[in-house]
Motif scaffolding. Structure first.
Motif, PDB file in Angstrom:
ATOM      1  N   THR A   1     -18.064 -27.088  16.359  1.00 48.90           N
ATOM      2  CA  THR A   1     -19.102 -26.216  16.927  1.00 48.90           C
ATOM      3  C   THR A   1     -18.898 -26.040  18.428  1.00 48.90           C
ATOM      4  O   THR A   1     -19.185 -24.980  18.986  1.00 48.90           O
TER       5      THR A   1
ATOM      6  N   THR B   1     -16.342 -23.426  18.776  1.00 50.65           N
ATOM      7  CA  THR B   1     -16.872 -22.112  18.405  1.00 50.65           C
ATOM      8  C   THR B   1     -17.559 -21.428  19.573  1.00 50.65           C
ATOM      9  O   THR B   1     -17.638 -20.205  19.630  1.00 50.65           O
TER      10      THR B   1
ATOM     11  N   ASP C   1     -12.529 -18.512  19.856  1.00 55.56           N
ATOM     12  CA  ASP C   1     -12.979 -17.497  18.903  1.00 55.56           C
ATOM     13  C   ASP C   1     -11.907 -16.439  18.688  1.00 55.56           C
ATOM     14  O   ASP C   1     -11.738 -15.908  17.579  1.00 55.56           O
TER      15      ASP C   1
ATOM     16  N   TRP D   1      -9.172 -18.460  16.679  1.00 58.05           N
ATOM     17  CA  TRP D   1      -9.671 -18.862  15.360  1.00 58.05           C
ATOM     18  C   TRP D   1     -10.980 -18.120  15.061  1.00 58.05           C
ATOM     19  O   TRP D   1     -12.061 -18.713  15.103  1.00 58.05           O
TER      20      TRP D   1
ATOM     21  N   LEU E   1     -14.017 -19.436  12.849  1.00 58.72           N
ATOM     22  CA  LEU E   1     -15.059 -20.371  13.275  1.00 58.72           C
ATOM     23  C   LEU E   1     -16.424 -19.690  13.334  1.00 58.72           C
ATOM     24  O   LEU E   1     -17.444 -20.282  12.956  1.00 58.72           O
ATOM     25  N   LEU E   2     -16.444 -18.439  13.819  1.00 58.49           N
ATOM     26  CA  LEU E   2     -17.704 -17.698  13.904  1.00 58.49           C
ATOM     27  C   LEU E   2     -18.290 -17.451  12.519  1.00 58.49           C
ATOM     28  O   LEU E   2     -19.511 -17.481  12.330  1.00 58.49           O
TER      29      LEU E   2
ATOM     30  N   PHE F   1     -19.808 -20.903  11.059  1.00 58.32           N
ATOM     31  CA  PHE F   1     -21.047 -21.402  11.671  1.00 58.32           C
ATOM     32  C   PHE F   1     -22.082 -20.313  11.924  1.00 58.32           C
ATOM     33  O   PHE F   1     -23.126 -20.571  12.526  1.00 58.32           O
TER      34      PHE F   1
ATOM     35  N   ARG G   1     -21.919 -17.683  17.459  1.00 58.39           N
ATOM     36  CA  ARG G   1     -21.816 -18.609  18.576  1.00 58.39           C
ATOM     37  C   ARG G   1     -23.150 -19.284  18.891  1.00 58.39           C
ATOM     38  O   ARG G   1     -23.203 -20.462  19.230  1.00 58.39           O
TER      39      ARG G   1
ATOM     40  N   ALA H   1     -23.842 -21.920  16.305  1.00 59.30           N
ATOM     41  CA  ALA H   1     -22.966 -23.066  16.562  1.00 59.30           C
ATOM     42  C   ALA H   1     -23.524 -23.918  17.690  1.00 59.30           C
ATOM     43  O   ALA H   1     -23.456 -25.157  17.639  1.00 59.30           O
TER      44      ALA H   1
END
Length: 291
Positions: free
Chosen positions: A213, A216, A222, A225, A228-229, A232, A235, A238
């Motif tokens: 997190t 993220t 972001d 990767w 990640l958004l 979770f 942002r 997260a």
């Protein structure tokens, strides 16, 4: 959680003192190094993280935030009232007066209008840039220590042997809860069911969660990767999960220290400093074991 954290071998000393159990080499060098590295890192991560939180002391669920949205789950701020400024905290729509603690703290003649009081932030004064530098520095050390711990625990079998809960642990859990509630601890080679479940959740769930997190919330991560958004939910979500994981780790730390004190702090500290742990008299010494 009475028997200190992470890692073990099963060697014992050559002699057992009368009325006492064997002295077991319970904590490996990798366990001890990473344990104390985490202690230092988490200290600085917690208080520098609260410095960062103070830059915008509101948490949201969702991708976006701002005045036009109504998706906050926590807010700490100062408001003007007929009797002067007051600190106010709102949690899931419920508002509380937290003057002197959250939203507004410090001496009455020179109050500080910020979410967390200065005593809980690094630096103690408002300095977001320094807080971010400290947070990221210790954050990467924390990640490195976790990677070292995972590799070492996989190789020496500690992860599978001592931390992964098994069927017998789950069946013994009610009795172990009762024993902890009455402060009756067993000092043996193996972790008890509460320890296994707690350490498994901390090392395999909470630590990776708070790291992911944190990543993220980085625009650079972001871009590298973007998944990640999606995992979770944005942002801002997260950031909220990151804050919640932090609170759970603080709760774990407080309970862990209380259990260490209740179970015998000298024995516990010796285990995490030297590796040697005094087991209970009921722990049978195995023939042929050597330090």
């Amino acid at each position: 959680m009475a028997d200190s954290a992470t890692g073990s071998t099963q060697d014992v000393d050559a002699e057992t003192k009368p009325g006492k159990g064997p002295l077991i080499y319970r904590q490996s060098i990798w366990t001890r190094i990473t344990h104390w590295t985490w202690v230092i890192c988490l200290f600085f991560l917690l208080f520098s993280g609260l410095q960062i939180f103070n830059a915008h002391p509101t948490l949201y669920i969702g991708q976006q935030s701002g005045f036009e949205f109504d998706n906050s789950v926590l807010s700490m701020r100062a408001i003007n009232t007929d009797t002067g400024p007051r600190g106010q905290t709102t949690v899931f729509g419920q508002t509380f007066d937290t003057t002197g603690v959250f939203g507004m703290s410090g001496p009455a003649e020179n109050p500080h209008f910020q979410g967390m009081p200065q005593a809980l932030t690094i630096p103690s004064f408002r300095d977001l840039a320094t807080g971010r530098v400290v947070h990221f520095f210790f954050g990467w050390i924390f990640v490195g220590a976790l990677l070292v711990w995972f590799v070492a625990s996989f190789i020496n079998g500690h992860l599978k042997r001592d931390l992964v809960p098994k069927g017998d642990d789950l069946r013994a859990l009610p009795g172990d809860v009762k024993a902890h509630a009455t402060l009756k601890f067993k000092h043996g080679r193996s972790y008890n069911p509460i320890q296994k479940l707690t350490y498994f959740l901390v090392f395999v769930v909470l630590f990776p969660l708070i790291i992911l997190t944190g990543l993220t919330m980085s625009p650079g991560m972001d871009a590298a990767w973007p998944w990640l958004l999606d995992i979770f939910g944005g942002r801002q979500t997260a950031r909220t999960i990151h804050f919640g994981a932090m609170l759970l780790l603080v709760a774990f730390f407080i309970i862990h220290i209380l259990m260490v004190v209740a179970a015998g702090p000298i024995n516990e500290l010796r285990s995490m400093l030297t590796g040697w742990y005094r087991a209970g008299p009921e722990t049978a010494k195995r023939e042929g074991d050597r330090p």
